[in-house]
Design a protein around this motif. Structure first.
Motif, PDB file in Angstrom:
ATOM      1  N   LYS A 126       5.705  -3.477  -2.364  1.00 60.06           N
ATOM      2  CA  LYS A 126       6.687  -2.776  -3.183  1.00 60.06           C
ATOM      3  C   LYS A 126       6.404  -1.274  -3.180  1.00 60.06           C
ATOM      4  O   LYS A 126       5.271  -0.848  -2.940  1.00 60.06           O
ATOM      5  CB  LYS A 126       6.646  -3.303  -4.627  1.00 60.06           C
ATOM      6  CG  LYS A 126       6.947  -4.790  -4.772  1.00 60.06           C
ATOM      7  CD  LYS A 126       8.396  -5.101  -4.462  1.00 60.06           C
ATOM      8  CE  LYS A 126       8.711  -6.556  -4.731  1.00 60.06           C
ATOM      9  NZ  LYS A 126      10.133  -6.872  -4.458  1.00 60.06           N
ATOM     10  N   ALA A 127       7.423  -0.516  -3.490  1.00 59.39           N
ATOM     11  CA  ALA A 127       7.251   0.938  -3.572  1.00 59.39           C
ATOM     12  C   ALA A 127       6.627   1.300  -4.916  1.00 59.39           C
ATOM     13  O   ALA A 127       7.112   0.871  -5.963  1.00 59.39           O
ATOM     14  CB  ALA A 127       8.595   1.633  -3.417  1.00 59.39           C
ATOM     15  N   THR A 133      -0.787   5.029  -4.424  1.00 65.19           N
ATOM     16  CA  THR A 133      -0.961   3.624  -4.805  1.00 65.19           C
ATOM     17  C   THR A 133      -0.256   2.713  -3.815  1.00 65.19           C
ATOM     18  O   THR A 133       0.901   2.929  -3.460  1.00 65.19           O
ATOM     19  CB  THR A 133      -0.403   3.359  -6.214  1.00 65.19           C
ATOM     20  OG1 THR A 133      -1.114   4.171  -7.156  1.00 65.19           O
ATOM     21  CG2 THR A 133      -0.569   1.896  -6.597  1.00 65.19           C
ATOM     22  N   ASN A 134      -1.006   1.732  -3.343  1.00 69.38           N
ATOM     23  CA  ASN A 134      -0.443   0.663  -2.517  1.00 69.38           C
ATOM     24  C   ASN A 134      -0.138  -0.502  -3.454  1.00 69.38           C
ATOM     25  O   ASN A 134      -1.049  -1.075  -4.045  1.00 69.38           O
ATOM     26  CB  ASN A 134      -1.451   0.257  -1.439  1.00 69.38           C
ATOM     27  CG  ASN A 134      -0.884  -0.763  -0.477  1.00 69.38           C
ATOM     28  OD1 ASN A 134       0.326  -0.890  -0.337  1.00 69.38           O
ATOM     29  ND2 ASN A 134      -1.779  -1.484   0.184  1.00 69.38           N
ATOM     30  N   GLN A 475      -0.003 -12.818  -8.045  1.00 69.24           N
ATOM     31  CA  GLN A 475      -0.908 -11.754  -8.490  1.00 69.24           C
ATOM     32  C   GLN A 475      -0.329 -10.423  -8.000  1.00 69.24           C
ATOM     33  O   GLN A 475       0.032 -10.276  -6.839  1.00 69.24           O
ATOM     34  CB  GLN A 475      -2.299 -11.939  -7.908  1.00 69.24           C
ATOM     35  CG  GLN A 475      -3.281 -10.855  -8.348  1.00 69.24           C
ATOM     36  CD  GLN A 475      -4.589 -10.928  -7.591  1.00 69.24           C
ATOM     37  OE1 GLN A 475      -4.619 -10.989  -6.367  1.00 69.24           O
ATOM     38  NE2 GLN A 475      -5.695 -10.933  -8.337  1.00 69.24           N
ATOM     39  N   THR A 476      -0.235  -9.443  -8.909  1.00 67.09           N
ATOM     40  CA  THR A 476       0.243  -8.102  -8.542  1.00 67.09           C
ATOM     41  C   THR A 476      -0.962  -7.170  -8.381  1.00 67.09           C
ATOM     42  O   THR A 476      -1.820  -7.100  -9.265  1.00 67.09           O
ATOM     43  CB  THR A 476       1.196  -7.552  -9.627  1.00 67.09           C
ATOM     44  OG1 THR A 476       2.278  -8.465  -9.771  1.00 67.09           O
ATOM     45  CG2 THR A 476       1.733  -6.195  -9.209  1.00 67.09           C
ATOM     46  N   VAL A 477      -0.992  -6.475  -7.262  1.00 65.61           N
ATOM     47  CA  VAL A 477      -2.148  -5.632  -6.924  1.00 65.61           C
ATOM     48  C   VAL A 477      -1.720  -4.161  -6.898  1.00 65.61           C
ATOM     49  O   VAL A 477      -0.732  -3.808  -6.245  1.00 65.61           O
ATOM     50  CB  VAL A 477      -2.733  -6.015  -5.548  1.00 65.61           C
ATOM     51  CG1 VAL A 477      -3.910  -5.110  -5.199  1.00 65.61           C
ATOM     52  CG2 VAL A 477      -3.157  -7.480  -5.552  1.00 65.61           C
ATOM     53  N   TYR A 478      -2.456  -3.317  -7.649  1.00 64.61           N
ATOM     54  CA  TYR A 478      -2.298  -1.852  -7.613  1.00 64.61           C
ATOM     55  C   TYR A 478      -3.524  -1.294  -6.907  1.00 64.61           C
ATOM     56  O   TYR A 478      -4.616  -1.265  -7.470  1.00 64.61           O
ATOM     57  CB  TYR A 478      -2.214  -1.286  -9.030  1.00 64.61           C
ATOM     58  CG  TYR A 478      -1.013  -1.724  -9.829  1.00 64.61           C
ATOM     59  CD1 TYR A 478       0.059  -0.845 -10.036  1.00 64.61           C
ATOM     60  CD2 TYR A 478      -0.939  -2.998 -10.391  1.00 64.61           C
ATOM     61  CE1 TYR A 478       1.166  -1.238 -10.776  1.00 64.61           C
ATOM     62  CE2 TYR A 478       0.166  -3.387 -11.139  1.00 64.61           C
ATOM     63  CZ  TYR A 478       1.206  -2.507 -11.330  1.00 64.61           C
ATOM     64  OH  TYR A 478       2.301  -2.885 -12.074  1.00 64.61           O
ATOM     65  N   ASP A 479      -3.352  -0.887  -5.680  1.00 66.94           N
ATOM     66  CA  ASP A 479      -4.469  -0.385  -4.876  1.00 66.94           C
ATOM     67  C   ASP A 479      -4.339   1.129  -4.744  1.00 66.94           C
ATOM     68  O   ASP A 479      -3.568   1.660  -3.941  1.00 66.94           O
ATOM     69  CB  ASP A 479      -4.431  -1.063  -3.499  1.00 66.94           C
ATOM     70  CG  ASP A 479      -5.566  -0.615  -2.611  1.00 66.94           C
ATOM     71  OD1 ASP A 479      -6.472   0.067  -3.107  1.00 66.94           O
ATOM     72  OD2 ASP A 479      -5.517  -0.948  -1.408  1.00 66.94           O
TER      73      ASP A 479
END
Length: 481
Positions: A126-127, A133-134, A475-479
């Motif tokens: 997602k954007a 942030t990825n 699971q949502t990931v903020y990298d």
């Protein structure tokens, strides 16, 4: 020669700890034993659940393509045994050879389909709001799933629960219906031969009380059930009470609306296929024909001719086989009596066929009632036999109102030459599956399936890529870097 089966637990074929067994018999010849199975108890279910729980982490970590490769090999194994499994399904459940062969092929296709889906279970990117942030999602397996399956589609329904579970990395314990468990066990034989790791998929043949034990067990994370509404509601309540994810697909009272623009002969052919195919023993079977008064009489004549043209007998030779058990046959005959007592007119069938080929088999004639009012029990309650109630209506709005006048909402169809009418029907009918100029039965494996109202818990759909959602957690990931 009668075959003896065992439970499949932690990669091993095992006898039941109870030491007890039960037999399945041929509904076309009830004195003929088809197979012997272990009568599992709670201790067996416990071992199966613990095996699935212990295998869960390693199976979840197995790459999707590797899981898919096992499913693909299992599908090939099933394909190699197609004729054998078709004969077994006919012998245990009573379907015709053509119906049984189609169902076995469906199980094969389901395994191939989810073998490919296992490759694509990777979440979405997602954007993000900022440049550093990825942002993406991951689909994680839910853990251990308990799968409780019915007898009327004894290999297709187990396949469409088991294959997506395994594709997602979820481990499983299955309890197939004891009336016809052999085809379900064949799935586990195919998986075992395909190299499935120990404990990933397990099966026990047991009574309904063992299913209840599985539903309550602390190590079970999700419960998938297909069967009657009465039992399904109990399963759902118990599962939710114990904090589990649950999906239940249950009964139906499926209508086919016959428009005044329909060709009566075509409509009768569609209704007959939906009502009398698989001996009416399908949750999607057509149970009500809601017919416009302008075509009613001609439609009834055509439907009666279709019913009377069906040759009944053992499934390996005839058009329609027996009902699966004596109790199912008695239930259908009871509803036929109820309909007559309510004032419906019996215009076809209604009894048991006589003749040498029928022996002691659980046969009933394809049955048609006319003069049925919408509030008759025969128009409201699921029969689960080859019985169709014809309800006459004066216009389209009344037809849709009658079609929706049911506690169920699984499958519904309309026969019409008016496209606008067809679109209105799709928008207004209360059903999880809506069909135009087609029978209520028959499902594509790559699209979602499920009902509304008392036909379903309306929680998660089965089949297609959507069918994997039940077995995963996002699971949502903020990298950020």
């Amino acid at each position: 020669m009668t075959r003896t089966y065992r439970n499949y637990v932690d990669g091993e074929w095992r006898d039941s700890t109870t030491g007890e067994t039960f037999d399945t018999t041929n509904p076309a010849a009830p004195g003929e034993v088809v197979a012997t199975y272990p009568a599992a108890g709670d201790e067996d279910a416990e071992a199966a659940i613990r095996a699935a729980d212990e295998a869960a982490d390693e199976w979840a970590a197995t790459p999707g393509p590797e899981r898919g490769a096992i499913l693909r090999r299992a599908a090939a194994n099933l394909a190699d045994r197609k004729e054998e499994l078709t004969a077994l399904l006919t012998a245990e459940e009573g379907k015709t050879h053509a119906e049984a062969g189609g169902e076995v092929q469906r199980a094969i296709d389901i395994f191939y389909y989810f073998a490919e889906q296992a490759r694509d279970l990777a979440g979405e990117r997602k954007a993000a709001s900022g440049p550093d942030t990825n942002l993406y999602t991951r689909e994680e397996p839910i853990g251990v799933a308990a799968l409780i399956t019915p007898w009327n589609y004894p290999i297709a329904i187990p396949a469409w629960k088991l294959a997506p579970a395994l594709a997602t990395g979820t481990t499983a314990v299955m309890k197939p219906a004891s009336v016809a468990p052999g085809p379900a066990l064949a799935l586990f034989e195919a998986l075992d031969e395909a190299g499935l790791p120990d404990g990933v998929a397990n099966v026990v043949t047991a009574s309904g009380s063992t299913g209840a034990y599985m539903t309550e067990h602390e190590a079970v994370d999700a419960v998938s059930f297909t069967g009657s509404t009465v039992v399904g509601e109990q399963v759902y309540e118990t599962a939710v009470e114990h904090g589990k994810r649950a999906q239940c697909e249950m009964g139906g009272k499926n209508p086919t609306v016959v428009s005044d623009t329909a060709d009566p002969a075509e409509a009768a052919e569609i209704v007959a296929a939906g009502a009398f195919g698989v001996t009416g023993q399908a949750c999607t079977a057509c149970s009500r024909a809601v017919v416009h008064e302008d075509v009613h009489d001609e439609f009834v004549d055509e439907l009666v001719a279709a019913a009377e043209g069906i040759e009944i007998g053992p499934g390996d030779e005839y058009d329609m086989g027996p009902q699966v058990t004596e109790s199912e046959l008695e239930g259908t005959l009871d509803y036929i009596d109820v309909a007559a007592n309510e004032g419906a007119e019996l215009v076809a069938g209604g009894g048991q066929p006589a003749g040498d080929r029928f022996g002691d088999g659980y046969y009933v004639e394809p049955t048609v009632f006319t003069g049925v009012e919408r509030d008759f029990r025969i128009a409201q309650e699921e029969v689960f036999g080859p019985v169709v109630a014809v309800i006459e209506v004066s216009d389209f709005d009344e037809a849709v109102d009658v079609a929706n006048d049911s506690d169920y909402g699984l499958s519904a169809s309309i026969v019409t030459d008016d496209h606008t009418e067809a679109n209105r029907f799709v928008e207004d009918v209360e059903a999880g599956v809506a069909k135009v100029n087609d029978k209520t039965t028959g499902l594509e494996l790559h699209v979602p399936f499920g009902g509304v109202k008392d036909s379903s818990t309306e929680t998660w759909r089965e089949q297609g890529a959507t069918g994997m959602d039940f077995y995963t957690i996002t699971q949502t990931v903020y990298d950020s870097f």
